[in-house]
Design an enzyme around this catalytic site. Structure first.
Site, PDB file in Angstrom:
ATOM      1  N   GLN A   1       0.845  -1.197   0.000  1.00  0.00           N
ATOM      2  CA  GLN A   1       0.000   0.000   0.000  1.00  0.00           C
ATOM      3  C   GLN A   1       0.878   1.244   0.000  1.00  0.00           C
ATOM      4  O   GLN A   1       1.266   1.749   1.050  1.00  0.00           O
ATOM      5  CB  GLN A   1      -0.947   0.001   1.201  1.00  0.00           C
ATOM      6  CG  GLN A   1      -1.956   1.122   1.109  1.00  0.00           C
ATOM      7  CD  GLN A   1      -3.039   1.041   2.166  1.00  0.00           C
ATOM      8  OE1 GLN A   1      -3.222   0.039   2.826  1.00  0.00           O
ATOM      9  NE2 GLN A   1      -3.752   2.122   2.313  1.00  0.00           N
ATOM     10  N   PHE A   2       1.171   1.763  -1.210  1.00  0.00           N
ATOM     11  CA  PHE A   2       2.058   2.915  -1.332  1.00  0.00           C
ATOM     12  C   PHE A   2       1.468   4.164  -0.681  1.00  0.00           C
ATOM     13  O   PHE A   2       2.190   5.085  -0.329  1.00  0.00           O
ATOM     14  CB  PHE A   2       2.415   3.180  -2.802  1.00  0.00           C
ATOM     15  CG  PHE A   2       1.321   3.818  -3.610  1.00  0.00           C
ATOM     16  CD1 PHE A   2       1.246   5.200  -3.722  1.00  0.00           C
ATOM     17  CD2 PHE A   2       0.364   3.043  -4.250  1.00  0.00           C
ATOM     18  CE1 PHE A   2       0.231   5.798  -4.461  1.00  0.00           C
ATOM     19  CE2 PHE A   2      -0.644   3.628  -4.989  1.00  0.00           C
ATOM     20  CZ  PHE A   2      -0.714   5.005  -5.095  1.00  0.00           C
ATOM     21  N   THR A   3       0.154   4.210  -0.489  1.00  0.00           N
ATOM     22  CA  THR A   3      -0.463   5.408   0.083  1.00  0.00           C
ATOM     23  C   THR A   3      -0.087   5.626   1.551  1.00  0.00           C
ATOM     24  O   THR A   3      -0.354   6.706   2.088  1.00  0.00           O
ATOM     25  CB  THR A   3      -1.999   5.376  -0.061  1.00  0.00           C
ATOM     26  OG1 THR A   3      -2.519   4.241   0.630  1.00  0.00           O
ATOM     27  CG2 THR A   3      -2.407   5.326  -1.532  1.00  0.00           C
TER      28      THR A   3
END
Length: 146
Positions: free
Chosen positions: A78-80
Protein backbone atom coordinates in the site's frame (compact mmCIF):
# COMPACT_ATOMS: atom_id res chain seq x y z
CA UNK A 1 9.58 0.81 5.50
CA UNK A 2 6.19 1.82 6.76
CA UNK A 3 3.63 -0.69 7.98
CA UNK A 4 0.23 -0.65 9.57
CA UNK A 5 -0.71 -3.80 11.48
CA UNK A 6 -4.30 -4.69 12.19
CA UNK A 7 -5.13 -7.56 14.48
CA UNK A 8 -7.90 -9.46 12.72
CA UNK A 9 -10.40 -12.24 13.27
CA UNK A 10 -10.19 -12.75 9.50
CA UNK A 11 -9.03 -10.88 6.42
CA UNK A 12 -8.94 -11.38 2.68
CA UNK A 13 -7.85 -9.45 -0.38
CA UNK A 14 -9.55 -9.63 -3.76
CA UNK A 15 -8.39 -8.63 -7.22
CA UNK A 16 -11.01 -8.43 -9.99
CA UNK A 17 -13.49 -10.29 -7.76
CA UNK A 18 -11.17 -13.23 -7.04
CA UNK A 19 -9.67 -13.89 -3.60
CA UNK A 20 -5.87 -13.80 -3.94
CA UNK A 21 -5.00 -14.03 -0.23
CA UNK A 22 -6.81 -14.75 3.03
CA UNK A 23 -6.14 -15.54 6.67
CA UNK A 24 -8.16 -16.42 9.73
CA UNK A 25 -7.18 -14.97 13.11
CA UNK A 26 -3.89 -13.10 12.95
CA UNK A 27 -2.57 -9.93 11.35
CA UNK A 28 -3.24 -7.85 8.27
CA UNK A 29 -0.05 -6.00 7.41
CA UNK A 30 -0.24 -3.04 5.04
CA UNK A 31 3.28 -2.19 3.90
CA UNK A 32 5.04 0.54 1.92
CA UNK A 33 8.69 0.82 0.93
CA UNK A 34 10.35 4.22 1.00
CA UNK A 35 13.30 5.48 -1.07
CA UNK A 36 16.50 4.26 0.53
CA UNK A 37 14.89 1.16 2.02
CA UNK A 38 16.55 -2.17 1.46
CA UNK A 39 16.33 -5.78 2.48
CA UNK A 40 17.71 -4.94 5.93
CA UNK A 41 14.62 -2.83 6.70
CA UNK A 42 12.34 -5.61 5.45
CA UNK A 43 14.13 -8.15 7.64
CA UNK A 44 13.93 -5.90 10.68
CA UNK A 45 10.23 -5.21 10.09
CA UNK A 46 9.34 -8.87 9.68
CA UNK A 47 11.27 -9.90 12.79
CA UNK A 48 9.42 -7.27 14.83
CA UNK A 49 5.99 -8.17 13.39
CA UNK A 50 6.37 -11.88 14.13
CA UNK A 51 7.38 -11.26 17.75
CA UNK A 52 5.21 -8.23 18.60
CA UNK A 53 3.11 -9.17 21.63
CA UNK A 54 -0.33 -7.85 20.70
CA UNK A 55 -2.49 -10.95 21.20
CA UNK A 56 -4.22 -11.75 24.47
CA UNK A 57 -3.00 -14.42 26.82
CA UNK A 58 -5.24 -16.47 29.14
CA UNK A 59 -5.44 -13.50 31.52
CA UNK A 60 -6.61 -11.16 28.75
CA UNK A 61 -3.35 -9.19 28.56
CA UNK A 62 -1.57 -8.45 25.30
CA UNK A 63 1.28 -10.83 25.95
CA UNK A 64 1.42 -13.19 22.96
CA UNK A 65 2.91 -12.82 19.50
CA UNK A 66 1.66 -13.95 16.11
CA UNK A 67 4.07 -16.87 16.36
CA UNK A 68 2.81 -17.75 19.85
CA UNK A 69 -0.80 -18.05 18.66
CA UNK A 70 0.03 -19.59 15.27
CA UNK A 71 -2.01 -16.89 13.52
CA UNK A 72 -2.07 -15.96 9.86
CA UNK A 73 -0.25 -13.04 8.28
CA UNK A 74 -1.78 -11.28 5.27
CA UNK A 75 0.68 -8.86 3.64
CA UNK A 76 -0.68 -6.18 1.30
CA UNK A 77 1.35 -3.52 -0.49
CA UNK A 78 0.00 0.00 0.00
CA UNK A 79 2.06 2.91 -1.33
CA UNK A 80 -0.46 5.41 0.08
CA UNK A 81 1.04 4.87 3.55
CA UNK A 82 3.74 7.30 2.40
CA UNK A 83 1.20 10.06 1.75
CA UNK A 84 2.29 13.61 2.53
CA UNK A 85 -0.79 15.69 3.35
CA UNK A 86 1.05 18.78 4.57
CA UNK A 87 0.38 20.89 1.49
CA UNK A 88 -3.01 21.49 -0.07
CA UNK A 89 -5.80 18.97 -0.28
CA UNK A 90 -4.24 16.46 -2.64
CA UNK A 91 -1.75 14.08 -1.03
CA UNK A 92 1.70 13.62 -2.50
CA UNK A 93 3.08 10.10 -2.71
CA UNK A 94 6.65 11.07 -3.54
CA UNK A 95 7.69 9.53 -0.20
CA UNK A 96 6.97 6.05 -1.56
CA UNK A 97 9.76 4.07 -3.18
CA UNK A 98 9.82 3.88 -6.98
CA UNK A 99 7.70 0.96 -8.24
CA UNK A 100 10.68 -1.24 -9.13
CA UNK A 101 12.18 -0.97 -5.63
CA UNK A 102 8.77 -1.27 -3.99
CA UNK A 103 7.99 -4.46 -5.92
CA UNK A 104 11.40 -5.97 -5.11
CA UNK A 105 11.09 -5.27 -1.38
CA UNK A 106 7.47 -6.46 -1.25
CA UNK A 107 8.40 -9.75 -2.96
CA UNK A 108 11.45 -10.10 -0.72
CA UNK A 109 9.34 -9.50 2.39
CA UNK A 110 6.81 -12.10 1.24
CA UNK A 111 9.51 -14.69 0.58
CA UNK A 112 11.11 -14.09 3.97
CA UNK A 113 7.73 -14.23 5.72
CA UNK A 114 6.82 -17.50 4.00
CA UNK A 115 10.16 -18.99 5.04
CA UNK A 116 9.70 -17.91 8.67
CA UNK A 117 5.96 -18.39 9.27
CA UNK A 118 3.57 -21.19 8.31
CA UNK A 119 0.54 -19.15 7.20
CA UNK A 120 1.21 -16.16 4.95
CA UNK A 121 -1.21 -14.69 2.43
CA UNK A 122 -0.60 -11.81 0.06
CA UNK A 123 -2.16 -9.16 -2.08
CA UNK A 124 -0.93 -8.36 -5.58
CA UNK A 125 1.60 -5.56 -5.95
CA UNK A 126 0.25 -2.65 -8.01
CA UNK A 127 -3.23 -4.13 -8.41
CA UNK A 128 -6.55 -2.51 -7.61
CA UNK A 129 -7.36 -4.54 -4.48
CA UNK A 130 -10.33 -4.77 -2.20
CA UNK A 131 -9.32 -5.64 1.35
CA UNK A 132 -11.93 -7.12 3.68
CA UNK A 133 -11.23 -7.53 7.37
CA UNK A 134 -12.79 -7.99 10.74
CA UNK A 135 -10.57 -5.94 13.05
CA UNK A 136 -10.09 -7.63 16.42
CA UNK A 137 -10.14 -5.24 19.37
CA UNK A 138 -9.77 -3.07 17.40
CA UNK A 139 -5.99 -3.17 17.50
CA UNK A 140 -4.22 -1.10 14.85
CA UNK A 141 -0.50 -0.35 15.14
CA UNK A 142 1.57 1.89 12.85
CA UNK A 143 5.26 1.03 12.45
CA UNK A 144 8.29 2.50 10.65
CA UNK A 145 11.61 0.70 10.23
CA UNK A 146 14.68 2.66 9.26
Amino acid sequence: MIAVLQRVKQARVEVAGAVVGAVGPGLLMLVCAEPGDGEAQADKLLAKVLKLRIFSDAAGKMNQSLQDIGGGLLIVSQFTLAADTSGGNRPSFSGAAPAELGRHLYNYLLAQARAAHPEVGAGEFGADMQVHLVNDGPVTIPMRMQ
